[in-house]
Design a protein around this motif. Structure first.
Motif, PDB file in Angstrom:
ATOM      1  N   TRP A   1     -11.493  -4.873  -1.408  1.00 21.10           N
ATOM      2  CA  TRP A   1     -10.366  -5.014  -0.493  1.00 21.10           C
ATOM      3  C   TRP A   1      -9.035  -5.206  -1.209  1.00 21.10           C
ATOM      4  O   TRP A   1      -7.970  -5.082  -0.606  1.00 21.10           O
ATOM      5  CB  TRP A   1     -10.612  -6.195   0.448  1.00 21.10           C
ATOM      6  N   ARG A   2      -9.079  -5.460  -2.505  1.00 23.21           N
ATOM      7  CA  ARG A   2      -7.834  -5.620  -3.249  1.00 23.21           C
ATOM      8  C   ARG A   2      -7.234  -4.257  -3.563  1.00 23.21           C
ATOM      9  O   ARG A   2      -7.949  -3.266  -3.747  1.00 23.21           O
ATOM     10  CB  ARG A   2      -8.083  -6.407  -4.532  1.00 23.21           C
ATOM     11  N   THR A   3      -5.942  -4.189  -3.624  1.00 21.92           N
ATOM     12  CA  THR A   3      -5.249  -2.913  -3.829  1.00 21.92           C
ATOM     13  C   THR A   3      -4.467  -2.897  -5.143  1.00 21.92           C
ATOM     14  O   THR A   3      -3.480  -2.169  -5.278  1.00 21.92           O
ATOM     15  CB  THR A   3      -4.289  -2.630  -2.662  1.00 21.92           C
TER      16      THR A   3
ATOM     17  N   LEU B   1      -5.631   3.492  -6.826  1.00 16.65           N
ATOM     18  CA  LEU B   1      -4.642   3.887  -5.828  1.00 16.65           C
ATOM     19  C   LEU B   1      -3.375   4.410  -6.509  1.00 16.65           C
ATOM     20  O   LEU B   1      -3.008   3.948  -7.591  1.00 16.65           O
ATOM     21  CB  LEU B   1      -4.291   2.696  -4.936  1.00 16.65           C
TER      22      LEU B   1
ATOM     23  N   MET C   1      -4.650  -3.455   2.382  1.00 13.96           N
ATOM     24  CA  MET C   1      -4.532  -2.007   2.555  1.00 13.96           C
ATOM     25  C   MET C   1      -3.392  -1.672   3.519  1.00 13.96           C
ATOM     26  O   MET C   1      -2.660  -0.688   3.314  1.00 13.96           O
ATOM     27  CB  MET C   1      -5.846  -1.424   3.057  1.00 13.96           C
TER      28      MET C   1
ATOM     29  N   ARG D   1      -4.435   0.061 -10.103  1.00 15.85           N
ATOM     30  CA  ARG D   1      -3.475   1.148 -10.300  1.00 15.85           C
ATOM     31  C   ARG D   1      -3.688   1.708 -11.704  1.00 15.85           C
ATOM     32  O   ARG D   1      -4.568   1.270 -12.428  1.00 15.85           O
ATOM     33  CB  ARG D   1      -2.043   0.643 -10.120  1.00 15.85           C
TER      34      ARG D   1
ATOM     35  N   ARG E   1      -1.589   8.680  -1.684  1.00 13.76           N
ATOM     36  CA  ARG E   1      -1.202   7.976  -0.473  1.00 13.76           C
ATOM     37  C   ARG E   1      -1.075   8.991   0.665  1.00 13.76           C
ATOM     38  O   ARG E   1      -0.230   9.874   0.633  1.00 13.76           O
ATOM     39  CB  ARG E   1       0.128   7.241  -0.668  1.00 13.76           C
TER      40      ARG E   1
ATOM     41  N   TYR F   1      -9.741   2.275   3.039  1.00 16.51           N
ATOM     42  CA  TYR F   1     -10.437   0.976   3.008  1.00 16.51           C
ATOM     43  C   TYR F   1     -11.947   1.179   2.999  1.00 16.51           C
ATOM     44  O   TYR F   1     -12.672   0.578   2.186  1.00 16.51           O
ATOM     45  CB  TYR F   1      -9.991   0.176   4.226  1.00 16.51           C
TER      46      TYR F   1
ATOM     47  N   TYR G   1      -0.266  -1.936   1.570  1.00 19.26           N
ATOM     48  CA  TYR G   1      -0.125  -0.776   0.686  1.00 19.26           C
ATOM     49  C   TYR G   1       0.445   0.413   1.451  1.00 19.26           C
ATOM     50  O   TYR G   1       1.279   1.161   0.928  1.00 19.26           O
ATOM     51  CB  TYR G   1      -1.481  -0.427   0.080  1.00 19.26           C
TER      52      TYR G   1
END
Length: 391
Positions: free
Chosen positions: A26-28, A254, A336, A31, A170, A187, A339
């Protein structure tokens, strides 16, 4: 305790496990990894499969042509049987914008056993090999890249020793249905394939995002890409698995400045996007379908149902367990939403979105057994997907 309480508690327990034990999906914050510019920038060939993409190319192709890359680079756009003038639009954009050299090619109709996109990718890779690039960037025709995207991808691959560096572009979020469905799509994907596990050496979790995949050319040869995954409907996951089976190192995260420009304004557009490959994801297995439906119901639908049913039955324990599970669910969804720059009030609506995905998955199975198979750009593939680990 009643059966209703036990079901609510089971849902809460499932959410506690997902919160702590599913790779912090669940963490975004996954990168592009730390990177430095290599002393010698390797050559790269960008391969873009395109079928009837004339409408989106003006918003995406100029971003590839304008890549600020210190090494040798070129673009091969494979016009895969388009009927809307995709190839000519691409040539005109190249003449108008200049930048990286562009070659437009056509592979002809795919032979039996090939999905259309992968046949186009194969043709593009074969053309690229004549230029002997060290890396291949496989990117979709609807993906717009920041000017330094290619440079940053190559630097991350070189610095981290990765054979694949992939970014989850995205997706566009503008219409009401896009706001409800698109962030949840990413997600759910991260829940199935936690990004942290993908990048860990020795981990069996493998996935990539087909819109942006930087691949070492020699690894493509060792892993047999794309021939080894020619039947794949979910080609990005199949590619990552093939690379890991060949001993490669894969990274997925992401994106910050890699965006899809393709609109999905109506629910039916999003429905087609998901149902196209949902049952293939389950390997066309009825037991996996039943398990998925049961799992989605327990994890996403039980919490709000328990709150309502518990309140109606006067069961405080059911209400508390359901409310706690719902709160954990919404809490894990908030990163999310941030984000995607969406309001937090969408988080409690995740059960409704999950119900839509459940119905899309069932519809995908129904279409499969009606003989329609998976579809891509007007082509239908009735044959079940063959994954690299299925021989």
């Amino acid at each position: 305790m009643s059966a209703l309480v036990w079901i609510a508690v089971a849902s809460l327990a499932a959410w506690c496990w997902l919160l702590l034990c599913q790779g912090f999906f669940w963490r975004t914050d996954v990168r592009l990894p730390p990177r430095g510019g290599p002393g010698d920038w390797p050559s790269v060939c960008v391969v873009v499969p395109a079928r009837d993409e004339a409408a989106v190319l003006p918003a995406s192709l100029p971003s590839l042509l304008a890549q600020d890359y210190p090494g040798r680079a070129g673009i091969v756009l494979v016009d895969d049987g388009s009927t809307d003038g995709t190839g000519e639009v691409a040539r005109e954009l190249s003449r108008r914008h200049g930048g990286l050299p562009l070659t437009v090619a056509s592979p002809g109709e795919p032979p039996a056993g090939w999905t259309g996109k992968l046949w186009a990718v194969r043709h593009g890779i074969n053309m690229a090999r004549a230029r002997d690039p060290e890396y291949l960037l496989l990117t979709d025709a609807d993906i717009a890249h920041a000017p330094d995207s290619l440079r940053e991808l190559v630097a991350a691959a070189r610095t981290g020793g990765f054979d694949v560096v992939s970014q989850m572009a995205r997706l566009r979020v503008a219409s009401l249905w896009e706001r409800l469905v698109v962030p949840a799509f990413v997600y759910f994907f991260a829940q199935l394939y936690p990004f942290r596990r993908i990048g860990r050496r020795g981990s069996r979790t493998a996935a990539a995002a087909g819109g942006c995949v930087l691949l070492r050319a020699d690894m493509a040869g060792r892993a047999g890409i794309p021939d080894a995954i020619r039947h794949a409907v979910i080609d990005d996951v199949a590619l990552a698995r093939a690379v890991k089976r060949a001993g490669g190192h894969v990274w997925l995260g992401l994106a910050d400045r890699v965006d899809s420009v393709r609109p999905y304004p109506r629910l039916r557009d999003l429905w087609r996007m998901v149902s196209r490959s949902a049952y293939a994801q389950l390997r066309h297995s009825p037991p996996l379908l039943l398990g998925t439906v049961a799992g989605l119901a327990l994890v996403y639908l039980v919490p709000p149902a328990a709150v309502v049913a518990g309140a109606a039955a006067g069961s405080a324990a059911t209400v508390v367990a359901g409310a706690l599970a719902w709160a954990v669910m919404a809490g894990t969804y908030l990163p999310m939403l941030r984000y995607y720059r969406q309001p937090p009030w969408l988080a409690p609506l995740l059960p409704f979105t999950a119900l839509l995905y459940l119905l899309m998955t069932v519809d995908s199975a129904v279409q499969h057994y009606r003989g329609r198979g998976a579809a891509w750009k007007g082509r239908t593939y009735a044959r079940p997907e063959v994954r690299p680990d299925e021989g």
